[in-house]
Write a protein that holds these residues in place. Structure first.
Motif, PDB file in Angstrom:
ATOM      1  N   LEU A 142       0.804  -1.220   0.000  1.00 15.82           N
ATOM      2  CA  LEU A 142       0.000   0.000   0.000  1.00 15.82           C
ATOM      3  C   LEU A 142       0.839   1.274   0.000  1.00 15.82           C
ATOM      4  CD1 LEU A 142      -2.764  -0.966   2.570  1.00 15.82           C
ATOM      5  CD2 LEU A 142      -2.859  -1.085   0.086  1.00 15.82           C
ATOM      6  N   VAL A 143       2.083   1.171   0.444  1.00 12.45           N
ATOM      7  CA  VAL A 143       2.931   2.349   0.566  1.00 12.45           C
ATOM      8  C   VAL A 143       3.287   2.881  -0.819  1.00 12.45           C
ATOM      9  CG1 VAL A 143       5.157   3.181   1.437  1.00 12.45           C
ATOM     10  CG2 VAL A 143       3.846   1.531   2.763  1.00 12.45           C
ATOM     11  N   SER A 144       3.242   4.144  -0.965  1.00 11.80           N
ATOM     12  CA  SER A 144       3.644   4.881  -2.169  1.00 11.80           C
ATOM     13  C   SER A 144       2.798   4.579  -3.401  1.00 11.80           C
ATOM     14  CB  SER A 144       5.133   4.658  -2.488  1.00 11.80           C
ATOM     15  OG  SER A 144       5.346   3.386  -3.064  1.00 11.80           O
ATOM     16  N   LYS A 145       1.612   4.073  -3.212  1.00 15.73           N
ATOM     17  CA  LYS A 145       0.706   3.876  -4.343  1.00 15.73           C
ATOM     18  C   LYS A 145      -0.384   4.935  -4.280  1.00 15.73           C
ATOM     19  CE  LYS A 145       1.363  -1.050  -4.936  1.00 15.73           C
ATOM     20  NZ  LYS A 145       0.727  -2.358  -4.999  1.00 15.73           N
ATOM     21  N   ASP A 146      -0.946   5.244  -5.437  1.00 15.88           N
ATOM     22  CA  ASP A 146      -2.060   6.186  -5.451  1.00 15.88           C
ATOM     23  C   ASP A 146      -3.284   5.511  -4.841  1.00 15.88           C
ATOM     24  OD1 ASP A 146      -4.002   5.252  -7.767  1.00 15.88           O
ATOM     25  OD2 ASP A 146      -1.942   4.981  -8.484  1.00 15.88           O
ATOM     26  N   SER A 153      -5.419  -3.008  -4.618  1.00  9.66           N
ATOM     27  CA  SER A 153      -4.558  -3.930  -3.870  1.00  9.66           C
ATOM     28  C   SER A 153      -5.307  -4.523  -2.678  1.00  9.66           C
ATOM     29  CB  SER A 153      -3.295  -3.224  -3.374  1.00  9.66           C
ATOM     30  OG  SER A 153      -2.454  -2.901  -4.435  1.00  9.66           O
ATOM     31  N   PHE A 154      -6.080  -3.685  -1.988  1.00  7.08           N
ATOM     32  CA  PHE A 154      -6.894  -4.171  -0.870  1.00  7.08           C
ATOM     33  C   PHE A 154      -7.849  -5.262  -1.349  1.00  7.08           C
ATOM     34  CE2 PHE A 154     -11.014  -4.044   1.240  1.00  7.08           C
ATOM     35  CZ  PHE A 154     -10.657  -4.370   2.529  1.00  7.08           C
ATOM     36  N   GLN A 167     -17.160   0.535   5.412  1.00  6.16           N
ATOM     37  CA  GLN A 167     -16.305   1.351   4.542  1.00  6.16           C
ATOM     38  C   GLN A 167     -15.386   2.277   5.347  1.00  6.16           C
ATOM     39  OE1 GLN A 167     -16.175   0.742   1.133  1.00  6.16           O
ATOM     40  NE2 GLN A 167     -17.372  -0.959   1.943  1.00  6.16           N
ATOM     41  N   ALA A 168     -15.837   2.719   6.507  1.00  4.78           N
ATOM     42  CA  ALA A 168     -14.997   3.592   7.332  1.00  4.78           C
ATOM     43  C   ALA A 168     -13.710   2.879   7.741  1.00  4.78           C
ATOM     44  CB  ALA A 168     -15.757   4.042   8.576  1.00  4.78           C
ATOM     45  N   HIS A 169     -13.784   1.576   8.037  1.00 11.43           N
ATOM     46  CA  HIS A 169     -12.591   0.818   8.423  1.00 11.43           C
ATOM     47  C   HIS A 169     -11.665   0.609   7.230  1.00 11.43           C
ATOM     48  CE1 HIS A 169     -14.476   0.399  12.199  1.00 11.43           C
ATOM     49  NE2 HIS A 169     -15.129  -0.731  11.990  1.00 11.43           N
ATOM     50  N   ILE A 170     -12.258   0.351   6.071  1.00 14.04           N
ATOM     51  CA  ILE A 170     -11.441   0.184   4.869  1.00 14.04           C
ATOM     52  C   ILE A 170     -10.746   1.501   4.530  1.00 14.04           C
ATOM     53  CG2 ILE A 170     -11.480  -0.302   2.389  1.00 14.04           C
ATOM     54  CD1 ILE A 170     -13.861  -2.214   2.975  1.00 14.04           C
ATOM     55  N   ALA A 171     -11.476   2.599   4.612  1.00 15.05           N
ATOM     56  CA  ALA A 171     -10.883   3.916   4.338  1.00 15.05           C
ATOM     57  C   ALA A 171      -9.721   4.191   5.293  1.00 15.05           C
ATOM     58  CB  ALA A 171     -11.948   5.008   4.456  1.00 15.05           C
ATOM     59  N   SER A 172      -9.919   3.884   6.564  1.00 14.73           N
ATOM     60  CA  SER A 172      -8.857   4.082   7.553  1.00 14.73           C
ATOM     61  C   SER A 172      -7.639   3.233   7.212  1.00 14.73           C
ATOM     62  CB  SER A 172      -9.377   3.727   8.945  1.00 14.73           C
ATOM     63  OG  SER A 172      -8.341   3.717   9.895  1.00 14.73           O
ATOM     64  N   TYR A 173      -7.862   1.986   6.844  1.00 16.26           N
ATOM     65  CA  TYR A 173      -6.766   1.085   6.475  1.00 16.26           C
ATOM     66  C   TYR A 173      -5.996   1.622   5.275  1.00 16.26           C
ATOM     67  CZ  TYR A 173      -4.440  -3.217   4.924  1.00 16.26           C
ATOM     68  OH  TYR A 173      -3.510  -4.144   4.532  1.00 16.26           O
ATOM     69  N   LEU A 174      -6.722   2.182   4.317  1.00 12.00           N
ATOM     70  CA  LEU A 174      -6.092   2.701   3.101  1.00 12.00           C
ATOM     71  C   LEU A 174      -5.516   4.106   3.272  1.00 12.00           C
ATOM     72  CD1 LEU A 174      -8.736   1.499   0.499  1.00 12.00           C
ATOM     73  CD2 LEU A 174      -6.511   0.457   1.017  1.00 12.00           C
ATOM     74  N   PHE A 179     -15.246   9.668   2.077  1.00 12.14           N
ATOM     75  CA  PHE A 179     -15.701  10.311   0.849  1.00 12.14           C
ATOM     76  C   PHE A 179     -14.808   9.907  -0.329  1.00 12.14           C
ATOM     77  CE2 PHE A 179     -15.419  13.866  -2.161  1.00 12.14           C
ATOM     78  CZ  PHE A 179     -16.746  13.934  -2.578  1.00 12.14           C
ATOM     79  N   SER A 180     -13.503   9.943  -0.123  1.00 13.23           N
ATOM     80  CA  SER A 180     -12.573   9.543  -1.191  1.00 13.23           C
ATOM     81  C   SER A 180     -12.773   8.087  -1.576  1.00 13.23           C
ATOM     82  CB  SER A 180     -11.123   9.744  -0.756  1.00 13.23           C
ATOM     83  OG  SER A 180     -10.849  11.110  -0.577  1.00 13.23           O
ATOM     84  N   LEU A 181     -12.953   7.218  -0.580  1.00 18.46           N
ATOM     85  CA  LEU A 181     -13.172   5.808  -0.871  1.00 18.46           C
ATOM     86  C   LEU A 181     -14.459   5.615  -1.665  1.00 18.46           C
ATOM     87  CD1 LEU A 181     -12.385   2.850  -0.643  1.00 18.46           C
ATOM     88  CD2 LEU A 181     -13.524   2.794   1.588  1.00 18.46           C
ATOM     89  N   SER A 182     -15.487   6.329  -1.294  1.00 15.61           N
ATOM     90  CA  SER A 182     -16.750   6.241  -2.009  1.00 15.61           C
ATOM     91  C   SER A 182     -16.573   6.655  -3.475  1.00 15.61           C
ATOM     92  CB  SER A 182     -17.765   7.149  -1.322  1.00 15.61           C
ATOM     93  OG  SER A 182     -19.061   6.776  -1.623  1.00 15.61           O
ATOM     94  N   ARG A 183     -15.825   7.714  -3.696  1.00 13.04           N
ATOM     95  CA  ARG A 183     -15.564   8.199  -5.052  1.00 13.04           C
ATOM     96  C   ARG A 183     -14.741   7.175  -5.843  1.00 13.04           C
ATOM     97  NH1 ARG A 183     -13.111  12.838  -3.859  1.00 13.04           N
ATOM     98  NH2 ARG A 183     -11.051  12.050  -4.343  1.00 13.04           N
ATOM     99  N   ILE A 184     -13.734   6.586  -5.207  1.00 18.02           N
ATOM    100  CA  ILE A 184     -12.899   5.567  -5.856  1.00 18.02           C
ATOM    101  C   ILE A 184     -13.761   4.379  -6.268  1.00 18.02           C
ATOM    102  CG2 ILE A 184     -11.075   3.851  -5.447  1.00 18.02           C
ATOM    103  CD1 ILE A 184      -9.821   5.997  -3.527  1.00 18.02           C
ATOM    104  N   ARG A 185     -14.595   3.910  -5.356  1.00 18.88           N
ATOM    105  CA  ARG A 185     -15.444   2.756  -5.643  1.00 18.88           C
ATOM    106  C   ARG A 185     -16.405   3.049  -6.791  1.00 18.88           C
ATOM    107  NH1 ARG A 185     -18.499   0.612  -0.957  1.00 18.88           N
ATOM    108  NH2 ARG A 185     -18.434  -1.333  -2.100  1.00 18.88           N
ATOM    109  N   LYS A 186     -16.940   4.259  -6.802  1.00 19.36           N
ATOM    110  CA  LYS A 186     -17.869   4.646  -7.872  1.00 19.36           C
ATOM    111  C   LYS A 186     -17.146   4.666  -9.223  1.00 19.36           C
ATOM    112  CE  LYS A 186     -20.878   8.418  -9.262  1.00 19.36           C
ATOM    113  NZ  LYS A 186     -21.333   9.764  -8.945  1.00 19.36           N
TER     114      LYS A 186
END
Length: 189
Positions: A142-146, A153-154, A167-174, A179-186
């Motif tokens: 996960l390090v140094s990836k966009d 990768s997750f 999703q909050a736990h996944i966002a924290s892990y990443l 909000f960013s995770l939601s946008r990425i998934r979309k």
């Protein structure tokens, strides 16, 4: 219990009596979602094997925000191992993300296995080393990836967790906002 024995046998050989001893020392434990397997500020008291469910390891940053550092799902050991062995206070939480079922060993029973089973220490060391290696590989990936690549990768590393973990736990892990995770998934659908 068969899953636990199969897991252990990946790391060494055991005879029938040793397997029976391990089985006799094991107890069942169930945790409901959000309950703790172990907590920061306390000495970890047990080693577990996840039969069903998902846990997360997390701590708090200096702003009081939760930082999820790892997920643990079925057929894996769960323990804050260094603090368990050394009888030290943990700085991490191990929390059930879903309802969970475990096979657990108390500190006393775990120590008895060390004293009774020849090469138990070697088996445990191999299992712990493999768990640390997997943890390190997953975090390093996960390090140094966009952010999009981190999420992909997750999904590759934890293929069954995206729909089981908030999703909050996944966002924290990443290391992203919800909000960013939601946008990425979309965007990747």
């Amino acid at each position: 219990m068969e899953e636990l024995i199969a897991y252990i046998l990946q790391f060494g050989t055991l005879n029938k009596q040793q397997i029976e001893l391990i089985t006799s020392k094991a107890t069942a434990l169930e945790l409901k979602k959000n309950e703790y397997f172990s907590e920061a500020g306390k000495i970890p008291k047990q080693v577990g094997f996840v039969v069903q469910g998902v846990l997360r390891m997390f701590s708090y940053d200096n702003k009081g925000e939760e930082i999820t550092t790892y997920f643990i799902d079925e057929n894996r050991l769960v323990v804050d191992y260094e603090n368990f062995v050394a009888c030290l206070v943990s700085s991490d939480y191990l929390q059930a993300v879903t309802d969970c079922k475990f096979i657990v060993f108390s500190k006393q029973d775990w120590e008895e296995l060390y004293q009774t089973i020849i090469d138990w220490d070697k088996i445990v060391n191999k299992a712990v080393q493999k768990a640390f290696q997997i943890h390190l590989e997953r975090r390093t990936a996960l390090v140094s990836k966009d952010t999009v690549t981190r999420y992909l990768s997750f999904l590759e590393q934890f293929p069954t967790l995206a729909n089981r973990v908030p999703q909050a736990h996944i966002a924290s892990y990443l290391g992203v906002t919800r909000f960013s995770l939601s946008r990425i998934r979309k965007n990747i659908r």
